[in-house]
Design an enzyme around this catalytic site. Structure first.
Site, PDB file in Angstrom:
ATOM      1  N   HIS A   1     -43.384 -61.367  52.181  1.00  0.00           N
ATOM      2  CA  HIS A   1     -43.113 -62.653  51.548  1.00  0.00           C
ATOM      3  C   HIS A   1     -44.140 -63.098  50.523  1.00  0.00           C
ATOM      4  CE1 HIS A   1     -45.493 -64.906  54.967  1.00  0.00           C
ATOM      5  NE2 HIS A   1     -46.081 -63.788  54.593  1.00  0.00           N
ATOM      6  N   HIS A   2     -45.220 -62.363  50.331  1.00  0.00           N
ATOM      7  CA  HIS A   2     -46.255 -62.797  49.383  1.00  0.00           C
ATOM      8  C   HIS A   2     -46.061 -62.258  47.968  1.00  0.00           C
ATOM      9  CE1 HIS A   2     -48.572 -64.721  52.468  1.00  0.00           C
ATOM     10  NE2 HIS A   2     -48.828 -63.606  53.117  1.00  0.00           N
ATOM     11  N   ALA A   3     -45.249 -61.222  47.791  1.00  0.00           N
ATOM     12  CA  ALA A   3     -45.101 -60.622  46.462  1.00  0.00           C
ATOM     13  C   ALA A   3     -44.553 -61.642  45.477  1.00  0.00           C
ATOM     14  CB  ALA A   3     -44.191 -59.406  46.529  1.00  0.00           C
TER      15      ALA A   3
ATOM     16  N   ASP B   1     -45.624 -67.970  50.394  1.00  0.00           N
ATOM     17  CA  ASP B   1     -45.820 -68.456  49.031  1.00  0.00           C
ATOM     18  C   ASP B   1     -44.922 -67.795  48.003  1.00  0.00           C
ATOM     19  OD1 ASP B   1     -47.257 -66.081  49.460  1.00  0.00           O
ATOM     20  OD2 ASP B   1     -48.837 -66.614  48.032  1.00  0.00           O
TER      21      ASP B   1
END
Length: 405
Positions: free
Chosen positions: A142-144, A184
């Site tokens: 989920h951070h990419a 994020d």
């Protein structure tokens, strides 16, 4: 229910739960790194040994890699080019690649595209009515960001899947992220899209990567209220975490009325995780999974797409937590008192010699909690709850001070 003529359409080959898996997903291997694919290998082995994957109505299917058209719905074309090129260029730098968090590895594009393809397959199956629920345990990266890797994540598979749901006609997609780190990348990608509600329950960004996820991050222009962030203090345990979740997440989901729920179920909120400071047990994480399944049943006719995510207690925690997730998605939850099979314990010691291999599927934690009330002397968790409710509840027509909302 409105939006998308394909939603809920039954097909002759419909299954109750699709588990998207292939051993090739283990090729997302960053080397000597906290994100070790053994955690997913041991998850699938434990679920298999406990009979979860052989339940009636469960189909296990291999994914195909996400193609460039799917990936460029959320990522820039020049970033895809960099991901492909980096393993062949010893002097490569940029795009968040080649760092200690995101080292370059051979076959990086192919491995990352396969994980994105797995979550894409799960989402398509649920939206098109081929499955009621679907799980992509290797997913949850989920951070990419659109143009860079971050936080161990190369391609953002939850965002790729959500973008496909929108293209298929979904009008209201809810994304709930219970990883210890703020979701994020998914928030950033959909921050200005009112069709996507992103809800993240995480350790405060004052103490933990990525430094975002404050309550006042509530969505961009035209999408006010579409981002919900519940930032909890270090040391938050099961009872306080579950009370906080219950005080925020069901209310905003009910107000939003999603057609499908996508969840990121990182296991790094556990007290044994080496990279963060929340204090949940496997039992608390199991309770959160059950709560999300209940919300999907209540609000989305059961349509639920679940992914993995973070989790760095590779033997002690992740396989048990995600086996509970697989059981929750495929039918009857596993009794916490269940013993881990001897065959699995042998495999775990073979793969990670010297590990503290758990004997039971529980941490013997009591996860009962009293519902949140805006009365009495608030503690740090209550203050976090109220900060989120004040920031976002009015944007959904809810009263932040009314516990019924």
């Amino acid at each position: 229910m409105s939006g998308g003529t394909s939603a809920g359409r039954a097909t002759a080959d419909r299954c109750e739960t699709l588990v998207v898996w292939d051993d090739a997903l283990l090729s997302y291997d960053l080397g000597d790194h906290p994100l070790d694919p053994v955690r997913v290998e041991l998850t699938m082995a434990l679920a298999r040994d406990l009979g979860v994957l052989d339940r009636p109505g469960v189909t296990v299917a291999a994914p195909k890699p996400a193609d460039d058209a799917a990936l460029t719905r959320v990522h820039r074309a020049d970033y895809l080019h960099a991901v492909r090129a980096a393993p062949h260029d010893p002097f490569f730098s940029g795009y968040g690649l080649g760092t200690s968090d995101n080292p370059v590895f051979e076959g990086m594009h192919e491995a990352s595209a396969l994980i994105a393809g797995a979550t894409l397959t799960a989402a398509e199956a649920v939206w098109l009515g081929r499955a009621r629920r679907a799980v992509s345990v290797a997913g949850g990266l989920h951070h990419a960001m659109p143009g860079r890797a971050a936080g161990f994540c190369v391609y953002n598979d939850p965002a790729v899947a959500i973008a496909r749901l929108l293209d298929l006609g979904a009008e209201r997609v809810a994304y709930v992220d219970i990883d210890v780190h703020h979701g994020d990348g998914v928030q950033e990608i959909f921050y200005r899209d009112p069709r996507v509600l992103t809800v993240s329950v995480h350790e405060t960004p004052l103490a933990l990567f990525p430094g975002t996820g404050f309550p006042d991050e509530t969505g961009g222009p035209g999408a006010e209220g579409s981002a919900v962030n519940l930032a909890l203090p270090p040391g938050t345990g099961d009872v306080a975490w579950l009370r906080a979740f219950d005080a925020v997440v069901p209310s905003v989901l009910r107000a939003f009325r999603p057609q499908i729920l996508v969840s990121q179920c990182g296991a790094d909120s556990h007290r044994a995780d080496p990279l963060a400071d929340l204090r949940l047990s496997v039992d608390g994480q199991r309770a959160a999974q059950l709560a999300m399944r209940a919300l999907a049943d209540e609000l989305c006719d059961g349509r639920w797409v679940a992914t993995g995510g973070g989790g760095y207690a590779l033997v002690e925690v992740v396989p048990r937590t995600w086996t509970h997730l697989l059981a929750t998605a495929t039918g009857e939850p596993i009794d916490p008192a269940t013993l881990t099979p001897a065959s699995w314990r042998t495999l775990a010691l073979t793969r990670r010699p010297g590990s503290d291999v758990p004997i039971r599927m529980t941490d013997d934690a009591d996860v009962r909690f009293e519902p949140w009330q805006p009365t009495g002397e608030p503690d740090a968790v209550d203050r976090a709850v109220m900060a989120t409710r004040r920031a976002v509840f009015p944007l959904h027509g809810l009263d932040p001070h009314d516990p019924r909302d």
